[in-house]
Write a protein that holds these residues in place. Structure first.
Motif, PDB file in Angstrom:
ATOM      1  N   GLY A  92     -13.074  19.599  -8.579  1.00 51.29           N
ATOM      2  CA  GLY A  92     -14.237  20.413  -8.248  1.00 51.29           C
ATOM      3  C   GLY A  92     -13.989  21.902  -8.372  1.00 51.29           C
ATOM      4  O   GLY A  92     -12.893  22.358  -8.684  1.00 51.29           O
ATOM      5  N   ALA A  93     -15.043  22.669  -8.105  1.00 52.27           N
ATOM      6  CA  ALA A  93     -14.975  24.124  -8.213  1.00 52.27           C
ATOM      7  C   ALA A  93     -13.988  24.724  -7.226  1.00 52.27           C
ATOM      8  O   ALA A  93     -13.354  25.744  -7.505  1.00 52.27           O
ATOM      9  CB  ALA A  93     -16.363  24.719  -7.992  1.00 52.27           C
ATOM     10  N   SER A  94     -13.819  24.075  -6.070  1.00 55.66           N
ATOM     11  CA  SER A  94     -12.887  24.599  -5.066  1.00 55.66           C
ATOM     12  C   SER A  94     -11.465  24.073  -5.257  1.00 55.66           C
ATOM     13  O   SER A  94     -10.574  24.404  -4.494  1.00 55.66           O
ATOM     14  CB  SER A  94     -13.378  24.242  -3.662  1.00 55.66           C
ATOM     15  OG  SER A  94     -13.372  22.833  -3.493  1.00 55.66           O
ATOM     16  N   MET A  95     -11.261  23.245  -6.283  1.00 52.90           N
ATOM     17  CA  MET A  95      -9.949  22.659  -6.581  1.00 52.90           C
ATOM     18  C   MET A  95      -9.361  21.939  -5.366  1.00 52.90           C
ATOM     19  O   MET A  95      -8.234  22.169  -4.947  1.00 52.90           O
ATOM     20  CB  MET A  95      -8.971  23.707  -7.119  1.00 52.90           C
ATOM     21  CG  MET A  95      -9.306  24.158  -8.503  1.00 52.90           C
ATOM     22  SD  MET A  95      -9.147  22.724  -9.579  1.00 52.90           S
ATOM     23  CE  MET A  95      -9.765  23.301 -11.090  1.00 52.90           C
ATOM     24  N   MET A  96     -10.165  21.031  -4.807  1.00 50.03           N
ATOM     25  CA  MET A  96      -9.740  20.225  -3.669  1.00 50.03           C
ATOM     26  C   MET A  96      -8.641  19.250  -4.113  1.00 50.03           C
ATOM     27  O   MET A  96      -8.826  18.508  -5.081  1.00 50.03           O
ATOM     28  CB  MET A  96     -10.941  19.436  -3.129  1.00 50.03           C
ATOM     29  CG  MET A  96     -10.593  18.506  -1.989  1.00 50.03           C
ATOM     30  SD  MET A  96     -12.046  17.604  -1.400  1.00 50.03           S
ATOM     31  CE  MET A  96     -12.266  16.416  -2.701  1.00 50.03           C
ATOM     32  N   PRO A  97      -7.482  19.244  -3.458  1.00 49.01           N
ATOM     33  CA  PRO A  97      -6.423  18.310  -3.843  1.00 49.01           C
ATOM     34  C   PRO A  97      -6.780  16.880  -3.424  1.00 49.01           C
ATOM     35  O   PRO A  97      -7.281  16.661  -2.319  1.00 49.01           O
ATOM     36  CB  PRO A  97      -5.194  18.814  -3.091  1.00 49.01           C
ATOM     37  CG  PRO A  97      -5.728  19.624  -1.968  1.00 49.01           C
ATOM     38  CD  PRO A  97      -7.076  20.133  -2.371  1.00 49.01           C
ATOM     39  N   ILE A  98      -6.527  15.934  -4.333  1.00 55.51           N
ATOM     40  CA  ILE A  98      -6.703  14.521  -3.991  1.00 55.51           C
ATOM     41  C   ILE A  98      -5.429  13.770  -4.363  1.00 55.51           C
ATOM     42  O   ILE A  98      -4.742  14.112  -5.319  1.00 55.51           O
ATOM     43  CB  ILE A  98      -7.922  13.854  -4.679  1.00 55.51           C
ATOM     44  CG1 ILE A  98      -7.767  13.838  -6.199  1.00 55.51           C
ATOM     45  CG2 ILE A  98      -9.216  14.508  -4.246  1.00 55.51           C
ATOM     46  CD1 ILE A  98      -8.698  12.867  -6.891  1.00 55.51           C
ATOM     47  N   TYR A  99      -5.130  12.772  -3.567  1.00 62.26           N
ATOM     48  CA  TYR A  99      -4.009  11.880  -3.820  1.00 62.26           C
ATOM     49  C   TYR A  99      -4.544  10.466  -3.711  1.00 62.26           C
ATOM     50  O   TYR A  99      -5.340  10.160  -2.825  1.00 62.26           O
ATOM     51  CB  TYR A  99      -2.887  12.083  -2.785  1.00 62.26           C
ATOM     52  CG  TYR A  99      -1.880  10.961  -2.805  1.00 62.26           C
ATOM     53  CD1 TYR A  99      -0.895  10.908  -3.785  1.00 62.26           C
ATOM     54  CD2 TYR A  99      -1.942   9.928  -1.883  1.00 62.26           C
ATOM     55  CE1 TYR A  99       0.008   9.864  -3.827  1.00 62.26           C
ATOM     56  CE2 TYR A  99      -1.040   8.881  -1.926  1.00 62.26           C
ATOM     57  CZ  TYR A  99      -0.069   8.854  -2.898  1.00 62.26           C
ATOM     58  OH  TYR A  99       0.819   7.806  -2.947  1.00 62.26           O
ATOM     59  N   GLU A 100      -4.135   9.620  -4.619  1.00 63.06           N
ATOM     60  CA  GLU A 100      -4.529   8.219  -4.523  1.00 63.06           C
ATOM     61  C   GLU A 100      -3.388   7.342  -5.020  1.00 63.06           C
ATOM     62  O   GLU A 100      -2.492   7.794  -5.738  1.00 63.06           O
ATOM     63  CB  GLU A 100      -5.795   7.938  -5.322  1.00 63.06           C
ATOM     64  CG  GLU A 100      -5.608   8.111  -6.815  1.00 63.06           C
ATOM     65  CD  GLU A 100      -6.829   7.729  -7.612  1.00 63.06           C
ATOM     66  OE1 GLU A 100      -7.543   6.792  -7.223  1.00 63.06           O
ATOM     67  OE2 GLU A 100      -7.068   8.379  -8.634  1.00 63.06           O
ATOM     68  N   PHE A 101      -3.451   6.094  -4.628  1.00 66.06           N
ATOM     69  CA  PHE A 101      -2.446   5.111  -5.024  1.00 66.06           C
ATOM     70  C   PHE A 101      -3.172   3.844  -5.450  1.00 66.06           C
ATOM     71  O   PHE A 101      -4.049   3.358  -4.737  1.00 66.06           O
ATOM     72  CB  PHE A 101      -1.512   4.802  -3.842  1.00 66.06           C
ATOM     73  CG  PHE A 101      -0.451   3.800  -4.182  1.00 66.06           C
ATOM     74  CD1 PHE A 101       0.705   4.183  -4.834  1.00 66.06           C
ATOM     75  CD2 PHE A 101      -0.621   2.470  -3.865  1.00 66.06           C
ATOM     76  CE1 PHE A 101       1.682   3.254  -5.157  1.00 66.06           C
ATOM     77  CE2 PHE A 101       0.354   1.527  -4.183  1.00 66.06           C
ATOM     78  CZ  PHE A 101       1.507   1.931  -4.830  1.00 66.06           C
ATOM     79  N   THR A 160       0.827  -1.201   0.000  1.00 66.37           N
ATOM     80  CA  THR A 160       0.000   0.000   0.000  1.00 66.37           C
ATOM     81  C   THR A 160       0.865   1.256   0.000  1.00 66.37           C
ATOM     82  O   THR A 160       1.625   1.489   0.928  1.00 66.37           O
ATOM     83  CB  THR A 160      -0.936   0.016   1.227  1.00 66.37           C
ATOM     84  OG1 THR A 160      -1.689  -1.183   1.245  1.00 66.37           O
ATOM     85  CG2 THR A 160      -1.861   1.212   1.194  1.00 66.37           C
ATOM     86  N   GLY A 161       0.756   2.028  -1.051  1.00 69.58           N
ATOM     87  CA  GLY A 161       1.486   3.290  -1.127  1.00 69.58           C
ATOM     88  C   GLY A 161       2.966   3.163  -1.393  1.00 69.58           C
ATOM     89  O   GLY A 161       3.689   4.146  -1.279  1.00 69.58           O
ATOM     90  N   VAL A 162       3.443   1.977  -1.766  1.00 69.93           N
ATOM     91  CA  VAL A 162       4.875   1.764  -1.993  1.00 69.93           C
ATOM     92  C   VAL A 162       5.165   1.751  -3.491  1.00 69.93           C
ATOM     93  O   VAL A 162       4.654   0.900  -4.218  1.00 69.93           O
ATOM     94  CB  VAL A 162       5.344   0.432  -1.360  1.00 69.93           C
ATOM     95  CG1 VAL A 162       6.814   0.198  -1.654  1.00 69.93           C
ATOM     96  CG2 VAL A 162       5.084   0.428   0.125  1.00 69.93           C
ATOM     97  N   LEU A 163       5.994   2.685  -3.947  1.00 68.33           N
ATOM     98  CA  LEU A 163       6.369   2.723  -5.358  1.00 68.33           C
ATOM     99  C   LEU A 163       7.612   1.885  -5.642  1.00 68.33           C
ATOM    100  O   LEU A 163       7.777   1.360  -6.736  1.00 68.33           O
ATOM    101  CB  LEU A 163       6.618   4.160  -5.824  1.00 68.33           C
ATOM    102  CG  LEU A 163       5.376   5.002  -6.060  1.00 68.33           C
ATOM    103  CD1 LEU A 163       5.766   6.445  -6.361  1.00 68.33           C
ATOM    104  CD2 LEU A 163       4.534   4.443  -7.180  1.00 68.33           C
ATOM    105  N   GLY A 164       8.514   1.763  -4.678  1.00 67.25           N
ATOM    106  CA  GLY A 164       9.745   0.998  -4.921  1.00 67.25           C
ATOM    107  C   GLY A 164      10.653   1.742  -5.881  1.00 67.25           C
ATOM    108  O   GLY A 164      10.964   2.915  -5.683  1.00 67.25           O
ATOM    109  N   ASN A 165      11.062   1.075  -6.959  1.00 64.42           N
ATOM    110  CA  ASN A 165      11.901   1.694  -7.984  1.00 64.42           C
ATOM    111  C   ASN A 165      11.023   2.620  -8.823  1.00 64.42           C
ATOM    112  O   ASN A 165      10.158   2.150  -9.568  1.00 64.42           O
ATOM    113  CB  ASN A 165      12.541   0.638  -8.887  1.00 64.42           C
ATOM    114  CG  ASN A 165      13.545  -0.201  -8.158  1.00 64.42           C
ATOM    115  OD1 ASN A 165      13.209  -0.881  -7.201  1.00 64.42           O
ATOM    116  ND2 ASN A 165      14.778  -0.164  -8.607  1.00 64.42           N
ATOM    117  N   VAL A 166      11.241   3.923  -8.721  1.00 58.61           N
ATOM    118  CA  VAL A 166      10.432   4.886  -9.464  1.00 58.61           C
ATOM    119  C   VAL A 166      10.902   4.909 -10.919  1.00 58.61           C
ATOM    120  O   VAL A 166      12.071   5.154 -11.205  1.00 58.61           O
ATOM    121  CB  VAL A 166      10.512   6.287  -8.827  1.00 58.61           C
ATOM    122  CG1 VAL A 166       9.736   7.301  -9.648  1.00 58.61           C
ATOM    123  CG2 VAL A 166       9.979   6.234  -7.397  1.00 58.61           C
TER     124      VAL A 166
END
Length: 146
Positions: free
Chosen positions: A129-138, A76-82
């Motif tokens: 959205g209109a308020s430009m809410m930041p989202i992050y997902e993996f 979960t959330g691990v990219l390892g070698n980018v």
């Protein structure tokens, strides 16, 4: 109750912007040193958004022996070698109307990877959205190195 509805609406907006890995398919075989095409889909939505960036990585789940499956490893959330970091600009493909907006990235499987399972991970950052809410997902999927 009003704040719950607002929170639910914001969550729904964020979920509507979710990406997924279109290819390679789960448990696909890859070869060290070879390039693979990673297709990152962002299904169409009515909510406005501005894509910021993505990162793509491969994390060997197998440990030192290469035999531990990814299901037994917390990826979960691990990219390892980018393998890629940068802009993300999903578009419809000409001649492929059944595909959602997406972008393909050619990345190289590190030649040092041993046989076993790896987690292909994609980290996605957008403003929604209109308020430009930041989202992050993996999101991730499992591949097999042979």
């Amino acid at each position: 109750m009003k704040s719950f509805l607002t929170l639910a609406a914001l969550a729904a907006s964020a979920l509507a912007q979710s990406v997924n890995i279109g290819s390679p398919a789960d448990m696909s075989t890859v070869t060290p040193g070879n390039n693979i095409t990673v297709q990152v889909n962002r299904p169409n939505t009515l909510t406005g958004s501005q894509e910021v960036a993505i990162a793509i990585g491969l994390f060997p789940c197998g440990g030192t022996d290469g035999q531990t499956p990814c299901a037994a490893t917390n990826t979960t959330g691990v990219l390892g070698n980018v393998l890629y970091t940068g802009p993300y600009n999903p578009q419809y493909a000409d001649g492929a109307p059944s595909l959602p907006p997406h972008q393909n990235f050619s990345v190289q499987v590190p030649s040092t990877f041993k046989s076993g399972q790896v987690s292909l991970g994609v980290a996605h950052f957008a403003l929604v959205g209109a308020s430009m809410m930041p989202i992050y997902e993996f999101v991730n999927t499992t591949l097999v190195v042979q």
